[in-house]
Scaffold this motif. Sequence first.
Motif, PDB file in Angstrom:
ATOM      1  N   GLU A 180      38.215  45.793  35.733  1.00  0.00           N
ATOM      2  CA  GLU A 180      38.184  46.575  34.485  1.00  0.00           C
ATOM      3  C   GLU A 180      36.769  46.592  33.907  1.00  0.00           C
ATOM      4  N   PHE A 181      36.058  45.476  34.076  1.00  0.00           N
ATOM      5  CA  PHE A 181      34.697  45.387  33.516  1.00  0.00           C
ATOM      6  C   PHE A 181      33.703  46.241  34.324  1.00  0.00           C
ATOM      7  N   LEU A 182      34.041  46.470  35.603  1.00  0.00           N
ATOM      8  CA  LEU A 182      33.159  47.286  36.442  1.00  0.00           C
ATOM      9  C   LEU A 182      33.056  48.711  35.895  1.00  0.00           C
ATOM     10  N   LYS A 183      34.157  49.162  35.232  1.00  0.00           N
ATOM     11  CA  LYS A 183      34.185  50.521  34.679  1.00  0.00           C
ATOM     12  C   LYS A 183      33.154  50.698  33.566  1.00  0.00           C
ATOM     13  N   PHE A 184      32.696  49.581  33.019  1.00  0.00           N
ATOM     14  CA  PHE A 184      31.695  49.648  31.943  1.00  0.00           C
ATOM     15  C   PHE A 184      30.277  49.458  32.485  1.00  0.00           C
ATOM     16  N   GLY A 185      30.158  49.576  33.800  1.00  0.00           N
ATOM     17  CA  GLY A 185      28.841  49.527  34.424  1.00  0.00           C
ATOM     18  C   GLY A 185      28.341  48.135  34.759  1.00  0.00           C
ATOM     19  N   MET A 186      29.226  47.145  34.688  1.00  0.00           N
ATOM     20  CA  MET A 186      28.781  45.788  35.043  1.00  0.00           C
ATOM     21  C   MET A 186      28.725  45.633  36.552  1.00  0.00           C
ATOM     22  N   LYS A 187      27.860  44.730  36.988  1.00  0.00           N
ATOM     23  CA  LYS A 187      27.815  44.415  38.413  1.00  0.00           C
ATOM     24  C   LYS A 187      28.956  43.458  38.728  1.00  0.00           C
ATOM     25  N   GLU A 188      29.362  43.436  40.019  1.00  0.00           N
ATOM     26  CA  GLU A 188      30.540  42.657  40.396  1.00  0.00           C
ATOM     27  C   GLU A 188      30.416  41.180  39.998  1.00  0.00           C
ATOM     28  N   LYS A 189      29.254  40.625  40.242  1.00  0.00           N
ATOM     29  CA  LYS A 189      29.053  39.200  39.938  1.00  0.00           C
ATOM     30  C   LYS A 189      29.210  38.939  38.435  1.00  0.00           C
ATOM     31  N   GLN A 190      28.601  39.832  37.670  1.00  0.00           N
ATOM     32  CA  GLN A 190      28.654  39.718  36.205  1.00  0.00           C
ATOM     33  C   GLN A 190      30.102  39.893  35.709  1.00  0.00           C
ATOM     34  N   ALA A 191      30.815  40.862  36.311  1.00  0.00           N
ATOM     35  CA  ALA A 191      32.206  41.137  35.906  1.00  0.00           C
ATOM     36  C   ALA A 191      33.101  39.945  36.234  1.00  0.00           C
ATOM     37  N   LYS A 192      32.883  39.337  37.394  1.00  0.00           N
ATOM     38  CA  LYS A 192      33.701  38.180  37.785  1.00  0.00           C
ATOM     39  C   LYS A 192      33.438  36.993  36.862  1.00  0.00           C
ATOM     40  N   ALA A 193      32.176  36.822  36.504  1.00  0.00           N
ATOM     41  CA  ALA A 193      31.813  35.716  35.607  1.00  0.00           C
ATOM     42  C   ALA A 193      32.440  35.931  34.230  1.00  0.00           C
ATOM     43  N   ARG A 194      32.410  37.188  33.760  1.00  0.00           N
ATOM     44  CA  ARG A 194      33.009  37.506  32.453  1.00  0.00           C
ATOM     45  C   ARG A 194      34.516  37.254  32.477  1.00  0.00           C
ATOM     46  N   ALA A 195      35.159  37.640  33.599  1.00  0.00           N
ATOM     47  CA  ALA A 195      36.609  37.430  33.724  1.00  0.00           C
ATOM     48  C   ALA A 195      36.940  35.939  33.697  1.00  0.00           C
ATOM     49  N   LYS A 196      36.130  35.165  34.387  1.00  0.00           N
ATOM     50  CA  LYS A 196      36.351  33.711  34.453  1.00  0.00           C
ATOM     51  C   LYS A 196      36.217  33.098  33.048  1.00  0.00           C
ATOM     52  N   GLU A 197      35.154  33.502  32.359  1.00  0.00           N
ATOM     53  CA  GLU A 197      34.940  32.991  30.993  1.00  0.00           C
ATOM     54  C   GLU A 197      36.060  33.444  30.057  1.00  0.00           C
ATOM     55  N   ALA A 198      36.534  34.691  30.293  1.00  0.00           N
ATOM     56  CA  ALA A 198      37.598  35.222  29.430  1.00  0.00           C
ATOM     57  C   ALA A 198      38.892  34.429  29.601  1.00  0.00           C
ATOM     58  N   THR A 199      39.222  34.047  30.838  1.00  0.00           N
ATOM     59  CA  THR A 199      40.457  33.269  31.056  1.00  0.00           C
ATOM     60  C   THR A 199      40.358  31.918  30.336  1.00  0.00           C
ATOM     61  N   LYS A 200      39.181  31.324  30.395  1.00  0.00           N
ATOM     62  CA  LYS A 200      38.969  30.048  29.716  1.00  0.00           C
ATOM     63  C   LYS A 200      39.077  30.232  28.193  1.00  0.00           C
ATOM     64  N   GLY A 201      38.563  31.362  27.726  1.00  0.00           N
ATOM     65  CA  GLY A 201      38.626  31.674  26.296  1.00  0.00           C
ATOM     66  C   GLY A 201      40.064  31.789  25.802  1.00  0.00           C
ATOM     67  N   VAL A 202      40.906  32.434  26.614  1.00  0.00           N
ATOM     68  CA  VAL A 202      42.315  32.588  26.223  1.00  0.00           C
ATOM     69  C   VAL A 202      42.976  31.206  26.137  1.00  0.00           C
ATOM     70  N   ILE A 203      42.690  30.368  27.127  1.00  0.00           N
ATOM     71  CA  ILE A 203      43.270  29.007  27.137  1.00  0.00           C
ATOM     72  C   ILE A 203      42.836  28.248  25.876  1.00  0.00           C
ATOM     73  N   ASP A 204      41.554  28.358  25.533  1.00  0.00           N
ATOM     74  CA  ASP A 204      41.048  27.673  24.326  1.00  0.00           C
ATOM     75  C   ASP A 204      41.744  28.185  23.065  1.00  0.00           C
TER      76      ASP A 204
END
Lengths: 130, 211
Positions: free
Chosen positions: B97-121
């Motif tokens: 979903e983040f790729l649609k906003f022009g992010m690179k794959e690595k950046q999008a994966k890192a954002r997704a990982k941080e987002a999952t942790k954010g939800v848990i917090d």
Amino acid sequence: MVTLQFIPYNDIEALSSAKRIQKLLNVVKDNKIVLLQGRLKKEEEKDLIEITMEEIDEKFKGIELSVIYPNKNYKTFAEKFKKGVYEFLLGDRTGMTIIGPATVVKEIKKDPNKIELFTKEGKTKRRKKR
Amino acid sequence: MIGFFKSFLNKFVLDLFKRKKHIKLGLYGPPNGGKTTLANRVCQDWLGEDMGSVSNVAHETREIQIKEQINIKSNGKELSFNLVDTPGIATRIDYEEFLKFGMKEKQAKARAKEATKGVIDSVKWLDNMDAVVVVLDSTKDPYSQVNITIIGNLAARNIPVLIAANKVDLKKSKIKKIEEAFPQYDVVGVSAKYGNNVDNFYGALFKIAGK
């Protein structure tokens, strides 16, 4: 093809909260949509979100979750007491919980009278009226 | 008997809560509802500074953010609180979903990982709150299970809840639908972005803070 798996409340009744959630998630991770009789406890729903987040990876993108629950107003003390005793003894078997893998289920829309499940494959629309 | 103990406990806890000098006020809700925009509005109005960055891309806030000692005044009354801005709670996070906003794959994966942790917090922090503002996008369907689960868990913990129906400046905004979905809670329509109706929002904060 979309596979729906019905899980009667009896199947999860004796399980601990953690095992209930894991059982449901295992089915969902198998790319099936779970139709659970009844609903999880509020705390379990919260835990389901938390554990889902812990398990997200490149293959498993999360879940779509919805609960259909009859909106009954228990006004008198006797009604509330009866409901409380029933739930304490038998668990909350009223309504239905739908849990689908995010890779299959695009969205579950709900309003008080109907529920719409949009799948990603072919954008099929299924309706279930209460 | 259980009811008696429950009401006794509630009263005791509520009294303790009222005596607290600074309450912890949490902003909860799904991603892109405008939690950080509302936090920025509050911080700008009373501290003259922002709290966090905002973006159209979901999961911009991926860590719990706290602003301490905010004092607001309304109708001659004063309220002090620590504002806790939480990452949006979701049941799905897809890096694509983040790729649609022009992010690179690595950046999008890192954002997704941080987002999952954010939800848990966010979920873990529910227990730490004294009062919560659930921020919902009033142009969207309020009957999502995430909203119901958040509010249900707050109710189970006897944490006072105010619902901020955000984005009332938009044509599609439907506050009534939110009021119908959660009839047992106070709903205040606001535009965190433009400041519409924030005075009523501040007034409603006093009510959930028990002042």
